[in-house]
Design a protein around this motif. Sequence first.
Motif, PDB file in Angstrom:
ATOM      1  N   THR A 239     -42.066  14.591 -19.682  1.00  0.00           N
ATOM      2  CA  THR A 239     -41.032  15.536 -19.298  1.00  0.00           C
ATOM      3  C   THR A 239     -41.177  16.740 -20.212  1.00  0.00           C
ATOM      4  N   TYR A 240     -41.228  17.917 -19.618  1.00  0.00           N
ATOM      5  CA  TYR A 240     -41.370  19.177 -20.356  1.00  0.00           C
ATOM      6  C   TYR A 240     -40.031  19.887 -20.339  1.00  0.00           C
ATOM      7  N   ILE A 241     -39.647  20.446 -21.475  1.00  0.00           N
ATOM      8  CA  ILE A 241     -38.364  21.124 -21.612  1.00  0.00           C
ATOM      9  C   ILE A 241     -38.621  22.472 -22.278  1.00  0.00           C
ATOM     10  N   ARG A 242     -37.961  23.527 -21.750  1.00  0.00           N
ATOM     11  CA  ARG A 242     -38.111  24.855 -22.349  1.00  0.00           C
ATOM     12  C   ARG A 242     -36.804  25.627 -22.227  1.00  0.00           C
ATOM     13  N   ASP A 243     -36.709  26.687 -23.014  1.00  0.00           N
ATOM     14  CA  ASP A 243     -35.554  27.577 -23.009  1.00  0.00           C
ATOM     15  C   ASP A 243     -35.661  28.500 -21.803  1.00  0.00           C
ATOM     16  N   THR A 244     -34.615  28.554 -20.984  1.00  0.00           N
ATOM     17  CA  THR A 244     -34.617  29.393 -19.789  1.00  0.00           C
ATOM     18  C   THR A 244     -34.861  30.860 -20.132  1.00  0.00           C
ATOM     19  N   LYS A 245     -34.285  31.318 -21.225  1.00  0.00           N
ATOM     20  CA  LYS A 245     -34.410  32.726 -21.596  1.00  0.00           C
ATOM     21  C   LYS A 245     -35.784  33.066 -22.165  1.00  0.00           C
TER      22      LYS A 245
ATOM     23  N   ALA B 133     -41.956  11.800 -23.678  1.00  0.00           N
ATOM     24  CA  ALA B 133     -42.400  10.751 -22.755  1.00  0.00           C
ATOM     25  C   ALA B 133     -41.308  10.539 -21.707  1.00  0.00           C
ATOM     26  N   SER B 134     -41.701  10.447 -20.450  1.00  0.00           N
ATOM     27  CA  SER B 134     -40.726  10.332 -19.361  1.00  0.00           C
ATOM     28  C   SER B 134     -39.746   9.171 -19.528  1.00  0.00           C
ATOM     29  N   PRO B 135     -40.166   7.992 -19.992  1.00  0.00           N
ATOM     30  CA  PRO B 135     -39.178   6.919 -20.202  1.00  0.00           C
ATOM     31  C   PRO B 135     -38.106   7.297 -21.232  1.00  0.00           C
ATOM     32  N   ALA B 136     -38.475   8.043 -22.250  1.00  0.00           N
ATOM     33  CA  ALA B 136     -37.493   8.475 -23.255  1.00  0.00           C
ATOM     34  C   ALA B 136     -36.512   9.467 -22.636  1.00  0.00           C
ATOM     35  N   TRP B 137     -36.989  10.366 -21.793  1.00  0.00           N
ATOM     36  CA  TRP B 137     -36.117  11.326 -21.109  1.00  0.00           C
ATOM     37  C   TRP B 137     -35.145  10.591 -20.186  1.00  0.00           C
TER      38      TRP B 137
ATOM     39  N   ILE C 274     -31.068  10.803 -20.440  1.00  0.00           N
ATOM     40  CA  ILE C 274     -30.208  11.211 -19.336  1.00  0.00           C
ATOM     41  C   ILE C 274     -29.200  10.114 -18.989  1.00  0.00           C
ATOM     42  N   ALA C 275     -29.642   8.875 -18.985  1.00  0.00           N
ATOM     43  CA  ALA C 275     -28.748   7.754 -18.686  1.00  0.00           C
ATOM     44  C   ALA C 275     -27.627   7.665 -19.722  1.00  0.00           C
ATOM     45  N   THR C 276     -27.920   8.033 -20.957  1.00  0.00           N
ATOM     46  CA  THR C 276     -26.926   7.968 -22.032  1.00  0.00           C
ATOM     47  C   THR C 276     -25.907   9.097 -21.947  1.00  0.00           C
TER      48      THR C 276
END
Length: 61
Positions: free
Chosen positions: A30-36, A46-50, A54-56
Amino acid sequence: MSDRLKWFKSSRSDDEGGNCVEVALTPLTTYIRDTKLPTSPELHIASPAWTAFIATVQPGA
């Protein structure tokens, strides 16, 4: 890699310039970035960690 990913924001985000992040999903990462700052470095998780994160944080979890 970033140019080949399909980025999306939360359905709760608006277009008023708030502090948002964008996410792009692949089977393993899973990739995460700042919209701005879309050209800034991305956070890779790692996708399982993401999925666990999210579940939490989802309401009712």
